[in-house]
Scaffold this motif. Structure first.
Motif, PDB file in Angstrom:
ATOM      1  N   THR A 121       0.801  -1.212   0.000  1.00  0.00           N
ATOM      2  CA  THR A 121       0.000   0.000   0.000  1.00  0.00           C
ATOM      3  C   THR A 121       0.842   1.275   0.000  1.00  0.00           C
ATOM      4  O   THR A 121       1.560   1.538   0.964  1.00  0.00           O
ATOM      5  CB  THR A 121      -0.920   0.034   1.236  1.00  0.00           C
ATOM      6  OG1 THR A 121      -1.541  -1.234   1.367  1.00  0.00           O
ATOM      7  CG2 THR A 121      -1.969   1.112   1.084  1.00  0.00           C
ATOM      8  N   PRO A 122       0.774   2.078  -1.031  1.00  0.00           N
ATOM      9  CA  PRO A 122       1.453   3.384  -1.012  1.00  0.00           C
ATOM     10  C   PRO A 122       0.801   4.297   0.026  1.00  0.00           C
ATOM     11  O   PRO A 122      -0.401   4.226   0.262  1.00  0.00           O
ATOM     12  CB  PRO A 122       1.236   3.915  -2.434  1.00  0.00           C
ATOM     13  CG  PRO A 122       0.818   2.740  -3.237  1.00  0.00           C
ATOM     14  CD  PRO A 122       0.119   1.821  -2.309  1.00  0.00           C
ATOM     15  N   ARG A 123       1.553   5.168   0.639  1.00  0.00           N
ATOM     16  CA  ARG A 123       1.020   6.045   1.682  1.00  0.00           C
ATOM     17  C   ARG A 123      -0.063   6.983   1.141  1.00  0.00           C
ATOM     18  O   ARG A 123      -1.017   7.318   1.832  1.00  0.00           O
ATOM     19  CB  ARG A 123       2.161   6.868   2.286  1.00  0.00           C
ATOM     20  CG  ARG A 123       3.130   6.048   3.122  1.00  0.00           C
ATOM     21  CD  ARG A 123       4.199   6.954   3.723  1.00  0.00           C
ATOM     22  NE  ARG A 123       5.131   6.170   4.552  1.00  0.00           N
ATOM     23  CZ  ARG A 123       6.168   6.700   5.192  1.00  0.00           C
ATOM     24  NH1 ARG A 123       6.413   8.011   5.083  1.00  0.00           N
ATOM     25  NH2 ARG A 123       6.958   5.941   5.922  1.00  0.00           N
ATOM     26  N   LEU A 124       0.111   7.410  -0.092  1.00  0.00           N
ATOM     27  CA  LEU A 124      -0.833   8.367  -0.664  1.00  0.00           C
ATOM     28  C   LEU A 124      -2.211   7.747  -0.896  1.00  0.00           C
ATOM     29  O   LEU A 124      -3.202   8.473  -1.012  1.00  0.00           O
ATOM     30  CB  LEU A 124      -0.275   8.910  -1.988  1.00  0.00           C
ATOM     31  CG  LEU A 124      -0.912  10.191  -2.538  1.00  0.00           C
ATOM     32  CD1 LEU A 124      -0.732  11.350  -1.567  1.00  0.00           C
ATOM     33  CD2 LEU A 124      -0.311  10.548  -3.888  1.00  0.00           C
ATOM     34  N   LEU A 125      -2.302   6.422  -0.954  1.00  0.00           N
ATOM     35  CA  LEU A 125      -3.565   5.767  -1.258  1.00  0.00           C
ATOM     36  C   LEU A 125      -4.604   6.007  -0.164  1.00  0.00           C
ATOM     37  O   LEU A 125      -5.770   6.289  -0.448  1.00  0.00           O
ATOM     38  CB  LEU A 125      -3.350   4.265  -1.467  1.00  0.00           C
ATOM     39  CG  LEU A 125      -4.594   3.447  -1.823  1.00  0.00           C
ATOM     40  CD1 LEU A 125      -5.300   4.043  -3.034  1.00  0.00           C
ATOM     41  CD2 LEU A 125      -4.219   1.998  -2.084  1.00  0.00           C
ATOM     42  N   LEU A 126      -4.209   5.892   1.099  1.00  0.00           N
ATOM     43  CA  LEU A 126      -5.138   6.133   2.202  1.00  0.00           C
ATOM     44  C   LEU A 126      -5.611   7.583   2.182  1.00  0.00           C
ATOM     45  O   LEU A 126      -6.801   7.866   2.368  1.00  0.00           O
ATOM     46  CB  LEU A 126      -4.481   5.807   3.544  1.00  0.00           C
ATOM     47  CG  LEU A 126      -5.348   6.050   4.790  1.00  0.00           C
ATOM     48  CD1 LEU A 126      -6.624   5.226   4.716  1.00  0.00           C
ATOM     49  CD2 LEU A 126      -4.568   5.737   6.052  1.00  0.00           C
ATOM     50  N   ALA A 127      -4.692   8.509   1.938  1.00  0.00           N
ATOM     51  CA  ALA A 127      -5.061   9.922   1.852  1.00  0.00           C
ATOM     52  C   ALA A 127      -6.022  10.158   0.688  1.00  0.00           C
ATOM     53  O   ALA A 127      -6.971  10.951   0.790  1.00  0.00           O
ATOM     54  CB  ALA A 127      -3.808  10.774   1.690  1.00  0.00           C
ATOM     55  N   GLY A 128      -5.810   9.451  -0.419  1.00  0.00           N
ATOM     56  CA  GLY A 128      -6.699   9.562  -1.572  1.00  0.00           C
ATOM     57  C   GLY A 128      -8.091   9.050  -1.260  1.00  0.00           C
ATOM     58  O   GLY A 128      -9.096   9.652  -1.645  1.00  0.00           O
ATOM     59  N   PHE A 129      -8.161   7.935  -0.523  1.00  0.00           N
ATOM     60  CA  PHE A 129      -9.456   7.364  -0.149  1.00  0.00           C
ATOM     61  C   PHE A 129     -10.221   8.327   0.764  1.00  0.00           C
ATOM     62  O   PHE A 129     -11.414   8.558   0.581  1.00  0.00           O
ATOM     63  CB  PHE A 129      -9.244   6.021   0.549  1.00  0.00           C
ATOM     64  CG  PHE A 129     -10.515   5.386   1.032  1.00  0.00           C
ATOM     65  CD1 PHE A 129     -11.499   4.998   0.149  1.00  0.00           C
ATOM     66  CD2 PHE A 129     -10.726   5.180   2.394  1.00  0.00           C
ATOM     67  CE1 PHE A 129     -12.674   4.414   0.595  1.00  0.00           C
ATOM     68  CE2 PHE A 129     -11.886   4.598   2.852  1.00  0.00           C
ATOM     69  CZ  PHE A 129     -12.864   4.210   1.950  1.00  0.00           C
ATOM     70  N   ILE A 130      -9.534   8.898   1.744  1.00  0.00           N
ATOM     71  CA  ILE A 130     -10.171   9.859   2.660  1.00  0.00           C
ATOM     72  C   ILE A 130     -10.624  11.103   1.889  1.00  0.00           C
ATOM     73  O   ILE A 130     -11.733  11.617   2.106  1.00  0.00           O
ATOM     74  CB  ILE A 130      -9.195  10.241   3.794  1.00  0.00           C
ATOM     75  CG1 ILE A 130      -8.913   9.014   4.668  1.00  0.00           C
ATOM     76  CG2 ILE A 130      -9.769  11.377   4.633  1.00  0.00           C
ATOM     77  CD1 ILE A 130      -7.819   9.228   5.688  1.00  0.00           C
ATOM     78  N   THR A 131      -9.784  11.579   0.984  1.00  0.00           N
ATOM     79  CA  THR A 131     -10.142  12.738   0.156  1.00  0.00           C
ATOM     80  C   THR A 131     -11.398  12.461  -0.654  1.00  0.00           C
ATOM     81  O   THR A 131     -12.293  13.306  -0.767  1.00  0.00           O
ATOM     82  CB  THR A 131      -8.982  13.089  -0.798  1.00  0.00           C
ATOM     83  OG1 THR A 131      -7.822  13.402  -0.022  1.00  0.00           O
ATOM     84  CG2 THR A 131      -9.340  14.267  -1.690  1.00  0.00           C
ATOM     85  N   LEU A 132     -11.471  11.267  -1.215  1.00  0.00           N
ATOM     86  CA  LEU A 132     -12.633  10.868  -2.008  1.00  0.00           C
ATOM     87  C   LEU A 132     -13.903  10.865  -1.161  1.00  0.00           C
ATOM     88  O   LEU A 132     -14.949  11.382  -1.583  1.00  0.00           O
ATOM     89  CB  LEU A 132     -12.384   9.477  -2.604  1.00  0.00           C
ATOM     90  CG  LEU A 132     -13.515   8.845  -3.420  1.00  0.00           C
ATOM     91  CD1 LEU A 132     -13.886   9.720  -4.602  1.00  0.00           C
ATOM     92  CD2 LEU A 132     -13.107   7.458  -3.888  1.00  0.00           C
ATOM     93  N   ILE A 133     -13.819  10.303   0.047  1.00  0.00           N
ATOM     94  CA  ILE A 133     -14.984  10.240   0.931  1.00  0.00           C
ATOM     95  C   ILE A 133     -15.450  11.648   1.305  1.00  0.00           C
ATOM     96  O   ILE A 133     -16.635  11.984   1.187  1.00  0.00           O
ATOM     97  CB  ILE A 133     -14.653   9.452   2.223  1.00  0.00           C
ATOM     98  CG1 ILE A 133     -14.423   7.971   1.900  1.00  0.00           C
ATOM     99  CG2 ILE A 133     -15.761   9.609   3.254  1.00  0.00           C
ATOM    100  CD1 ILE A 133     -15.690   7.225   1.531  1.00  0.00           C
ATOM    101  N   VAL A 134     -14.518  12.467   1.757  1.00  0.00           N
ATOM    102  CA  VAL A 134     -14.861  13.812   2.229  1.00  0.00           C
ATOM    103  C   VAL A 134     -15.462  14.655   1.106  1.00  0.00           C
ATOM    104  O   VAL A 134     -16.440  15.388   1.308  1.00  0.00           O
ATOM    105  CB  VAL A 134     -13.611  14.504   2.814  1.00  0.00           C
ATOM    106  CG1 VAL A 134     -13.898  15.972   3.124  1.00  0.00           C
ATOM    107  CG2 VAL A 134     -13.159  13.786   4.085  1.00  0.00           C
ATOM    108  N   THR A 135     -14.902  14.553  -0.086  1.00  0.00           N
ATOM    109  CA  THR A 135     -15.389  15.353  -1.211  1.00  0.00           C
ATOM    110  C   THR A 135     -16.723  14.838  -1.736  1.00  0.00           C
ATOM    111  O   THR A 135     -17.557  15.621  -2.221  1.00  0.00           O
ATOM    112  CB  THR A 135     -14.355  15.352  -2.358  1.00  0.00           C
ATOM    113  OG1 THR A 135     -13.050  15.609  -1.834  1.00  0.00           O
ATOM    114  CG2 THR A 135     -14.684  16.416  -3.389  1.00  0.00           C
ATOM    115  N   SER A 136     -16.962  13.541  -1.626  1.00  0.00           N
ATOM    116  CA  SER A 136     -18.182  12.938  -2.174  1.00  0.00           C
ATOM    117  C   SER A 136     -19.401  13.163  -1.301  1.00  0.00           C
ATOM    118  O   SER A 136     -20.523  13.321  -1.814  1.00  0.00           O
ATOM    119  CB  SER A 136     -17.981  11.430  -2.360  1.00  0.00           C
ATOM    120  OG  SER A 136     -16.956  11.144  -3.269  1.00  0.00           O
TER     121      SER A 136
END
Length: 464
Positions: free
Chosen positions: A189-204
C-alpha cells in the motif's frame, strides 16, 4: 442520429435546462412539476445556457457543439488511459476502438455503451471525471504518484462527477476501498492511497447527501428487475472474451492496474442490484473495463492457438464482429429518418416562441406528452404532462390529457377539471388534432390566444 435516438430526454430535459438557464436562472426548474422547488442540477447545461444568452446562438447548435468538443477531449483521454494496461499501440487501438465504437450496444441504455453515450454531453463530462479518478488511483497504486498535490486534482474530478452524476461516486468509493484493502493485504500500500481514499470520501459526501435528498421524489421509479444472467447476456458477444480475460487475469494480478480494473468491474455488478430506483446509473463507464478485459481475452485466444503472427488480423476481425451491434443500430436509426420527432412544422415553433414571450414561468400548459418535449425546449413555463420520469403521477396525467382531447370527459366537467389543475393554456397542434374530438371554439372557459392555422393556443378564462 445519436440525438434523435433519445430526443424526448434531449428536448424535454436538457434543452429545457439550457433554456431555463438562458433566461437568467442559476437553479434547475423542472418544467413538468410545478410543486418541485428549483434546485442545483445540470451545471453543464447552466453553463451552456449562459453561452446561449451571451452569444445569441441557437440551443441546438450550442448543445451539439458541446458534444463534439467534449467527445474529442474524452476520446484523447481514453487512448491515454489504455496505456496503463497495454504497452503496444495495436492493443491500445483495439481497446480504444471497442470503447468508442465497439459492440456494447446490446445493453440498451446510454450509460452502458460507448459511442451512444456521446448523445449527452453531461455523460461525457461525468465519465471523463470518473475515469480520471480511476487513472489517479492506478498511478498511485503503481507508485508513480507520490506528491500530495494530486489529492487536489482528485478532489476536483470528484466534484466533476458529483455535480453531473453523483451516483457514480458510490462504485468509485468502493473501488478505492477495495484497492486499498487488497494492496494492504499484500503489504504494497502506497502512503498516498489512504489519503486519496479519505479525500474521495470527504469530497463525495456533500453531493451524495444533497442529491440523495433530492432523489426522494415520486417520479424516480425505474429499477432493473431482470436477473444477473440477463444483465450479462445483454452485453452481447463481447461478454465471452471479456469473461475469458477476467478468468485469465490470475497471472497478472501483480499489476495494480489489473487489480483495480477487476475491483471496478465487480463493484458495478454488485451495486446495480441494490434497492435503488436508478440502479443503471451505477453501470456508467462499465464499457471501459469490459473492453479492456476483452482485449486480454483475445490475447489469451492468440496465445492458446499460437496466432501471434496473425495478431493484427485477429484484432481486426474481432473488432468488426464485436461492432455489429452498433453498425446495425445505426442502420436502423438512419432508416427511421425522417420522423415526427425531428421534423415538425415550422409554424409550431413560431407558436411556441409566441407562448414563451407571452406567458409567465408559473403558468401551466396542457398538451399531449409528445408535444410537451418540444414546448419545454423553447418556452420557459410549466407543462401539465410531458417527460415520463420528471412528471409526477405521469400515467394518471397522461390518461387525463388523452381523455380531454378525445372529448371523453363530460362537457360540463371539462372546465372544472382544468380549473382544479390550475391549467392556464390549452395547446392544439398537429399531434392534438389527430385525436381531438372537441370544438375548442365553443368551449366557454377558453379564449383564443394564438392561431397560425397549424397551431391554436387557448387561454382559460381564470388565467390572468
Amino acid at each position: 442520429v445519436n440525438i434523435h435516438a433519445n430526443l424526448n430526454d434531449i428536448e424535454g430535459v436538457y434543452f429545457a435546462a439550457i433554456k431555463n438557464s438562458s433566461t437568467g436562472d442559476i437553479l434547475y426548474s423542472n418544467p413538468f412539476d410545478p410543486q418541485q422547488k428549483p434546485f442545483f442540477h445540470y451545471p453543464l447545461y447552466l453553463l451552456l445556457g449562459k453561452i446561449v444568452a451571451l452569444a445569441s446562438l441557437p440551443i441546438a447548435f450550442v448543445y451539439s457543439s458541446a458534444i463534439l468538443v467534449l467527445t474529442f477531449i474524452y476520446m484523447l483521454f481514453i487512448f491515454k488511459f489504455t496505456k496503463l494496461f497495454f504497452d503496444d499501440v495495436a492493443r491500445q487501438l483495439l481497446t480504444f476502438g471497442l470503447v468508442i465504437f465497439g459492440g456494447l450496444f446490446f445493453f440498451g441504455v446510454p450509460e452502458g455503451i460507448g459511442l451512444f453515450s456521446f448523445t449527452f454531453p453531461h455523460y461525457t463530462v461525468a465519465q471523463l471525471g470518473l475515469f480520471t479518478c480511476l487513472y489517479i488511483l492506478v498511478k498511485i497504486c503503481k507508485g508513480e504518484l507520490k506528491q500530495k498535490k494530486w489529492l487536489l486534482v482528485l478532489s476536483f474530478f470528484v466534484i466533476v462527477v458529483g455535480v453531473t452524476h453523483p451516483w457514480m461516486l458510490i462504485p468509485l468509493i468502493t473501488t478505492y476501498f477495495s484497492a486499498y484493502f487488497l494492496l494492504f493485504a499484500k503489504k504494497l500500500t502506497p502512503r498516498l492511497l489512504l489519503a486519496g481514499f479519505i479525500t474521495l470520501i470527504v469530497t463525495s459526501l456533500p453531493f451524495l447527501l444533497y442529491f440523495g435528498n433530492q432523489a426522494r421524489i415520486p417520479w424516480v421509479s425505474y429499477p432493473l428487475n431482470f436477473p444477473l444472467y440477463g444483465l450479462l447476456l445483454l452485453y452481447g458477444p463481447i461478454l465471452i472474451p471479456a469473461l475469458i480475460g477476467l478468468i485469465t487475469l490470475r497471472k497478472k494480478t501483480a499489476n495494480p492496474a489489473i487489480l483495480i480494473l477487476a475491483c471496478w468491474f465487480f463493484a458495478q455488478l454488485i451495486f446495480v442490484y441494490l434497492p435503488f430506483p436508478f440502479q443503471r446509473r451505477f453501470l456508467e463507464g462499465m464499457y471501459l473495463p469490459i473492453a479492456i478485459l476483452t482485449v486480454y481475452g483475445i490475447d489469451w485466444f492468440i496465445d492458446r492457438f499460437d496466432l501471434k503472427s496473425r495478431r493484427i488480423l485477429v484484432f481486426t476481425n474481432a473488432f468488426t464482429y464485436l461492432s455489429i451491434g452498433v453498425i446495425v443500430n445505426y442502420l436502423i436509426l438512419f432508416a427511421w429518418l425522417p420522423n415526427q420527432l425531428i421534423y415538425r412544422p415550422f409554424k409550431e415553433k413560431e407558436a411556441i416562441l409566441f407562448l414563451d414571450k407571452n406567458s409567465k414561468k408559473s403558468d401551466i400548459l396542457l398538451s399531449s406528452p409528445d408535444t410537451a418535449h418540444i414546448i419545454a425546449s423553447f418556452a420557459d413555463l410549466k407543462i401539465f404532462v410531458g417527460h415520463g420520469i420528471q412528471t409526477p403521477n405521469f400515467n394518471a396525467k397522461q390518461e387525463f390529457a388523452e381523455k380531454y382531447y378525445k372529448g371523453q370527459i363530460d362537457e360540463n366537467k371539462r372546465s372544472k377539471m382544468l380549473s382544479e389543475r390550475n391549467i392556464c393554456f390549452v395547446y392544439v397542434g398537429s399531434s392534438e388534432k389527430e385525436v381531438s374530438k372537441i370544438d375548442f371554439e365553443k368551449e366557454s372557459y377558453l379564449e383564443p390566444f394564438f392561431n397560425n392555422n397549424i397551431v391554436k393556443i387557448y387561454k382559460t378564462t381564470w388565467c390572468r
